[in-house]
Design a protein around this motif. Sequence first.
Motif, PDB file in Angstrom:
ATOM      1  N   CYS A  87      24.673 102.250  44.322  1.00 57.89           N
ATOM      2  CA  CYS A  87      25.648 102.886  43.431  1.00 57.89           C
ATOM      3  C   CYS A  87      26.463 101.884  42.629  1.00 57.89           C
ATOM      4  CB  CYS A  87      26.595 103.776  44.241  1.00 57.89           C
ATOM      5  SG  CYS A  87      25.787 105.233  44.912  1.00 57.89           S
ATOM      6  N   THR A  88      26.486 100.612  43.014  1.00 56.22           N
ATOM      7  CA  THR A  88      27.314  99.641  42.311  1.00 56.22           C
ATOM      8  C   THR A  88      26.529  98.658  41.464  1.00 56.22           C
ATOM      9  OG1 THR A  88      27.309  98.111  44.166  1.00 56.22           O
ATOM     10  CG2 THR A  88      29.127  99.696  44.038  1.00 56.22           C
ATOM     11  N   ASP A  89      25.209  98.680  41.520  1.00 58.14           N
ATOM     12  CA  ASP A  89      24.412  97.728  40.752  1.00 58.14           C
ATOM     13  C   ASP A  89      24.618  97.952  39.261  1.00 58.14           C
ATOM     14  OD1 ASP A  89      22.671  95.672  40.213  1.00 58.14           O
ATOM     15  OD2 ASP A  89      20.904  96.944  40.301  1.00 58.14           O
ATOM     16  N   ASN A  90      24.593  96.888  38.506  1.00 54.17           N
ATOM     17  CA  ASN A  90      24.778  96.971  37.056  1.00 54.17           C
ATOM     18  C   ASN A  90      23.444  97.366  36.422  1.00 54.17           C
ATOM     19  OD1 ASN A  90      25.711  96.808  34.502  1.00 54.17           O
ATOM     20  ND2 ASN A  90      25.837  94.568  34.440  1.00 54.17           N
ATOM     21  N   TRP A  98      26.008 101.901  48.989  1.00 54.36           N
ATOM     22  CA  TRP A  98      26.944 101.118  48.191  1.00 54.36           C
ATOM     23  C   TRP A  98      26.206 100.243  47.175  1.00 54.36           C
ATOM     24  CZ3 TRP A  98      27.625  95.751  48.129  1.00 54.36           C
ATOM     25  CH2 TRP A  98      28.706  95.314  47.371  1.00 54.36           C
ATOM     26  N   TRP A 116      21.865  93.701  43.497  1.00 50.69           N
ATOM     27  CA  TRP A 116      22.120  94.665  44.562  1.00 50.69           C
ATOM     28  C   TRP A 116      20.953  95.632  44.769  1.00 50.69           C
ATOM     29  CZ3 TRP A 116      25.374  93.016  47.752  1.00 50.69           C
ATOM     30  CH2 TRP A 116      26.515  92.336  47.359  1.00 50.69           C
TER      31      TRP A 116
END
Length: 133
Positions: free
Chosen positions: A122-125, A119, A11
């Motif tokens: 903020c959501t990437d691992n 998004w 991401w």
Amino acid sequence: MATQKRDVSGWTAFAAVLMIFGGAMAFFEGISAIAKDNVFVTTQNYVFSFNLTGWGWIHLILGIVILLAGVALLSTGAMWARIIGVILAGLGALANFLWIPHYPFWAIVLIAIDIFIIWALCTDNHHRTAAAR
């Protein structure tokens, strides 16, 4: 102090590419507004009514900064680049919200891109362990 290069994937890479694309689109949007192109329509009696040339300069500068931040994010993947990316995407979404009376479709598309950037960043691992790399 040496910086450590991190592999950018997932991401974060998606957000960086969207930042580069969205920054380029905002840059061209700014150039078009400064040149007083005939593609823009001004809606009468809109609450957030501003000068077209002024908005052109705002979009031009913001587009350059977003594009450069996207390149930095793609090349380093650093946490500071992710934070700057979220802040700049939020500013881009706000600027395009205020740009809606001049070019609604373009503004809504860029708002959607900015939301996807936020998004994705903020959501990437990004808390992977050293053993998993």
